[in-house]
Design a protein around this motif. Structure first.
Motif, PDB file in Angstrom:
ATOM      1  N   SER A  94       3.674  -7.887   9.022  1.00 35.94           N
ATOM      2  CA  SER A  94       4.818  -8.807   9.008  1.00 35.94           C
ATOM      3  C   SER A  94       5.948  -8.240   8.161  1.00 35.94           C
ATOM      4  CB  SER A  94       4.388 -10.174   8.451  1.00 35.94           C
ATOM      5  OG  SER A  94       3.412 -10.780   9.276  1.00 35.94           O
ATOM      6  N   ALA A  95       5.592  -7.593   7.044  1.00 32.77           N
ATOM      7  CA  ALA A  95       6.605  -6.999   6.170  1.00 32.77           C
ATOM      8  C   ALA A  95       7.370  -5.901   6.898  1.00 32.77           C
ATOM      9  CB  ALA A  95       5.938  -6.438   4.912  1.00 32.77           C
ATOM     10  N   TYR A  96       6.647  -5.020   7.589  1.00 36.31           N
ATOM     11  CA  TYR A  96       7.305  -3.949   8.330  1.00 36.31           C
ATOM     12  C   TYR A  96       8.141  -4.510   9.487  1.00 36.31           C
ATOM     13  CZ  TYR A  96       4.927  -0.060   5.986  1.00 36.31           C
ATOM     14  OH  TYR A  96       4.500   0.871   5.067  1.00 36.31           O
ATOM     15  N   ASP A  97       7.632  -5.533  10.147  1.00 37.88           N
ATOM     16  CA  ASP A  97       8.385  -6.159  11.246  1.00 37.88           C
ATOM     17  C   ASP A  97       9.699  -6.730  10.726  1.00 37.88           C
ATOM     18  OD1 ASP A  97       6.436  -5.522  13.077  1.00 37.88           O
ATOM     19  OD2 ASP A  97       5.503  -7.513  13.081  1.00 37.88           O
ATOM     20  N   ARG A  98       9.644  -7.354   9.567  1.00 36.55           N
ATOM     21  CA  ARG A  98      10.865  -7.935   8.994  1.00 36.55           C
ATOM     22  C   ARG A  98      11.853  -6.836   8.634  1.00 36.55           C
ATOM     23  NH1 ARG A  98      14.733 -10.197   9.107  1.00 36.55           N
ATOM     24  NH2 ARG A  98      15.655 -11.589   7.551  1.00 36.55           N
ATOM     25  N   CYS A  99      11.353  -5.727   8.104  1.00 33.45           N
ATOM     26  CA  CYS A  99      12.237  -4.592   7.806  1.00 33.45           C
ATOM     27  C   CYS A  99      12.908  -4.094   9.089  1.00 33.45           C
ATOM     28  CB  CYS A  99      11.441  -3.454   7.164  1.00 33.45           C
ATOM     29  SG  CYS A  99      10.901  -3.768   5.466  1.00 33.45           S
ATOM     30  N   GLY A 100      12.138  -4.031  10.169  1.00 27.60           N
ATOM     31  CA  GLY A 100      12.697  -3.619  11.449  1.00 27.60           C
ATOM     32  C   GLY A 100      13.788  -4.556  11.929  1.00 27.60           C
ATOM     33  N   ARG A 122       8.370   5.302  11.874  1.00 22.51           N
ATOM     34  CA  ARG A 122       9.436   4.336  12.170  1.00 22.51           C
ATOM     35  C   ARG A 122       9.427   3.212  11.134  1.00 22.51           C
ATOM     36  NH1 ARG A 122       8.245   3.644  17.214  1.00 22.51           N
ATOM     37  NH2 ARG A 122       6.890   1.831  17.046  1.00 22.51           N
ATOM     38  N   GLU A 123       8.252   2.658  10.877  1.00 23.19           N
ATOM     39  CA  GLU A 123       8.152   1.556   9.921  1.00 23.19           C
ATOM     40  C   GLU A 123       8.520   2.006   8.509  1.00 23.19           C
ATOM     41  OE1 GLU A 123       4.653  -1.083  12.127  1.00 23.19           O
ATOM     42  OE2 GLU A 123       4.128   0.332  10.538  1.00 23.19           O
ATOM     43  N   ALA A 124       8.122   3.212   8.164  1.00 25.63           N
ATOM     44  CA  ALA A 124       8.442   3.728   6.825  1.00 25.63           C
ATOM     45  C   ALA A 124       9.949   3.889   6.645  1.00 25.63           C
ATOM     46  CB  ALA A 124       7.727   5.061   6.605  1.00 25.63           C
ATOM     47  N   ILE A 125      10.626   4.396   7.671  1.00 27.09           N
ATOM     48  CA  ILE A 125      12.082   4.550   7.600  1.00 27.09           C
ATOM     49  C   ILE A 125      12.750   3.187   7.491  1.00 27.09           C
ATOM     50  CG2 ILE A 125      14.102   5.121   9.023  1.00 27.09           C
ATOM     51  CD1 ILE A 125      13.001   7.512   7.565  1.00 27.09           C
ATOM     52  N   ALA A 173       6.630  -4.832  -0.538  1.00 22.68           N
ATOM     53  CA  ALA A 173       5.290  -4.451  -0.073  1.00 22.68           C
ATOM     54  C   ALA A 173       5.372  -3.334   0.955  1.00 22.68           C
ATOM     55  CB  ALA A 173       4.577  -5.660   0.514  1.00 22.68           C
ATOM     56  N   ALA A 174       6.348  -3.429   1.860  1.00 25.20           N
ATOM     57  CA  ALA A 174       6.511  -2.392   2.880  1.00 25.20           C
ATOM     58  C   ALA A 174       6.874  -1.056   2.232  1.00 25.20           C
ATOM     59  CB  ALA A 174       7.588  -2.811   3.882  1.00 25.20           C
ATOM     60  N   LEU A 175       7.778  -1.074   1.253  1.00 24.97           N
ATOM     61  CA  LEU A 175       8.161   0.166   0.589  1.00 24.97           C
ATOM     62  C   LEU A 175       7.011   0.722  -0.247  1.00 24.97           C
ATOM     63  CD1 LEU A 175      10.344   2.264  -0.066  1.00 24.97           C
ATOM     64  CD2 LEU A 175      11.018   0.824  -2.003  1.00 24.97           C
ATOM     65  N   SER A 176       6.300  -0.159  -0.943  1.00 26.23           N
ATOM     66  CA  SER A 176       5.180   0.275  -1.770  1.00 26.23           C
ATOM     67  C   SER A 176       4.113   0.949  -0.920  1.00 26.23           C
ATOM     68  CB  SER A 176       4.594  -0.930  -2.518  1.00 26.23           C
ATOM     69  OG  SER A 176       3.640  -0.517  -3.468  1.00 26.23           O
ATOM     70  N   HIS A 177       3.850   0.382   0.222  1.00 29.18           N
ATOM     71  CA  HIS A 177       2.878   0.969   1.149  1.00 29.18           C
ATOM     72  C   HIS A 177       3.380   2.312   1.663  1.00 29.18           C
ATOM     73  CE1 HIS A 177       0.439   0.948   5.034  1.00 29.18           C
ATOM     74  NE2 HIS A 177      -0.462   0.882   4.069  1.00 29.18           N
ATOM     75  N   THR A 178       4.665   2.395   1.940  1.00 28.88           N
ATOM     76  CA  THR A 178       5.264   3.635   2.447  1.00 28.88           C
ATOM     77  C   THR A 178       5.140   4.769   1.439  1.00 28.88           C
ATOM     78  OG1 THR A 178       6.827   2.573   3.970  1.00 28.88           O
ATOM     79  CG2 THR A 178       7.465   4.715   3.078  1.00 28.88           C
ATOM     80  N   VAL A 179       5.526   4.509   0.183  1.00 30.33           N
ATOM     81  CA  VAL A 179       5.517   5.590  -0.807  1.00 30.33           C
ATOM     82  C   VAL A 179       4.102   5.978  -1.211  1.00 30.33           C
ATOM     83  CG1 VAL A 179       7.789   4.916  -1.655  1.00 30.33           C
ATOM     84  CG2 VAL A 179       5.740   4.041  -2.813  1.00 30.33           C
TER      85      VAL A 179
END
Length: 388
Positions: A94-100, A122-125, A173-179
């Protein structure tokens, strides 16, 4: 005899190459940092230029992925979750979807270009884009008048928490998961926050060296954040440092373009993001900018500024084709569209006081297949195909 040390600053009057708007000028250094060693020997210790300081950051970022570039089989755990309540897979999705959704709303062309990337990249960007946008909104958003240096300090502490798997909300959360999955370093993120601090305390830039550092902070950093996500093509023979340099150049070029597009808007806010020494050399001053009159002096000055921005775009092009094939399209699209803003400034007869340069919908639509073709074949090969 004991040595006597006198320390003052030593800076370059002008830079050569790109920094001197395409003219190769002699670099004149006025030394004010001098060390008197034993026996009376004098040793000058010149101050590092902004480009030298930024290049140290580039080298550090490149070192994080150099082993992968050399062919060492480094596996990144794309399924890795972060600690705490946000480690739940559904919440992360859901976090990545919201970023998108945010990316799609505010950067439609770039968002479309990311559709060719793998889902993980894609989600990380998207996550990085959202963090950058939130950071920029601190000083340029609706609540910017309430932002203080203390607030930016708190934002930086929050960034540290994100990198240590302690997110505050879904976007974090999305950024933390990405890094946690990619070799992304915290320094470019901290440097972007430093750019926001500069906006709070600084509204004039004495020379291009100062402006270059600002452009790195607020835009060049994005390129350094993104390269580890986008990936380097396995067949690339370019050095990792050169690819990072090209990503940095694209960020600098984009920010210079923003500055040239928004001269009138910034002036109305009491800001002049143009090198003061170059304005003076052109016979111009802040008063000329505030009056908003397009004169021959202004046209000539703008021609030089546009030329420099294009030189940074040219430098950026060298590295885009070295990125992973699935990641090139959004980068080429961004590059082509931003270059056209410079064309629009020229078409407006250099009136960036009362007219806002932009790329029309038709040209935007045409740029997407052009960017796709360049991403697929490369600029030189694509030109050959059309010339047959």
């Amino acid at each position: 005899m004991s040595s006597i040390v006198v320390r003052v600053n030593c800076d370059a009057k002008s830079l050569v190459g790109i920094s001197s708007i395409g003219r190769r000028e002699k670099s004149v250094k006025v030394c004010s940092r001098i060390r008197f060693g034993s026996g009376g020997a004098v040793v000058a210790e010149p101050k590092r230029s902004s480009e030298e300081r930024v290049y140290e950051v580039v080298l550090k970022q490149a070192s994080l992925v150099r082993e992968e570039k050399r062919g060492v089989n480094i596996e990144f755990d794309l399924q890795k979750t972060i600690e705490g309540d946000c480690s739940n897979g559904d919440i992360l999705n859901s976090a990545y979807d919201r970023c998108g959704e945010v990316c799609a709303e505010y950067a439609k062309t770039f968002y479309l270009g990311t559709q060719l990337m793998t889902q993980e990249r894609r989600e990380a960007i998207w996550a990085i884009y959202v963090w950058c946008r939130r950071t920029d909104e601190l000083v340029d958003g609706p609540n910017s008048s309430h932002i203080t240096p203390t607030a930016l300090d708190m934002w930086e502490q929050r960034l540290t928490d994100v990198f240590e798997s302690r997110p505050y909300d879904m976007f974090d959360a999305a950024l933390s998961h990405t890094v946690s999955k990619y070799p992304v370093d915290i320094q470019p993120f901290k440097d972007m926050i430093e750019g926001m601090r500069m906006d709070l305390r600084k509204s004039r830039y004495n020379n291009f060296d100062e402006l270059y550092l600002y452009c790195y902070y607020v835009a060049g950093t994005v390129g350094l954040m993104s390269v580890p996500i986008m990936g380097i093509a396995p067949e690339s023979k370019a050095s990792t440092e050169s690819i990072y340099n090209a990503a940095l150049a694209l960020g600098i070029a984009n920010q210079l373009t923003n500055i040239l597009r928004d001269v009138g808007e910034d002036a109305r806010r009491g800001r002049v993001y143009l090198p003061q020494d170059e304005l003076a050399q052109a016979g111009l001053s802040d008063e000329d900018i505030m009056s908003g009159k397009v004169t021959e002096k202004w046209r000539n000055f703008m021609k030089g500024q546009i030329k420099r921005a294009r030189m940074f775009f040219d430098e950026a092009e060298k590295g885009v084709s070295e990125l992973s094939s699935a990641s090139r399209w959004p980068v080429w699209a961004s590059l082509l569209l931003y270059r056209q803003i410079l064309d629009s400034i020229e078409a407006n007869d250099y009136d960036n006081f009362t007219k806002r340069a932009y790329v029309g919908k038709v040209n935007k639509l045409l740029s997407l297949p052009a960017a796709y073709g360049i991403a697929l074949f490369g600029p030189k090969k694509l030109t050959k195909l059309f010339m047959r």
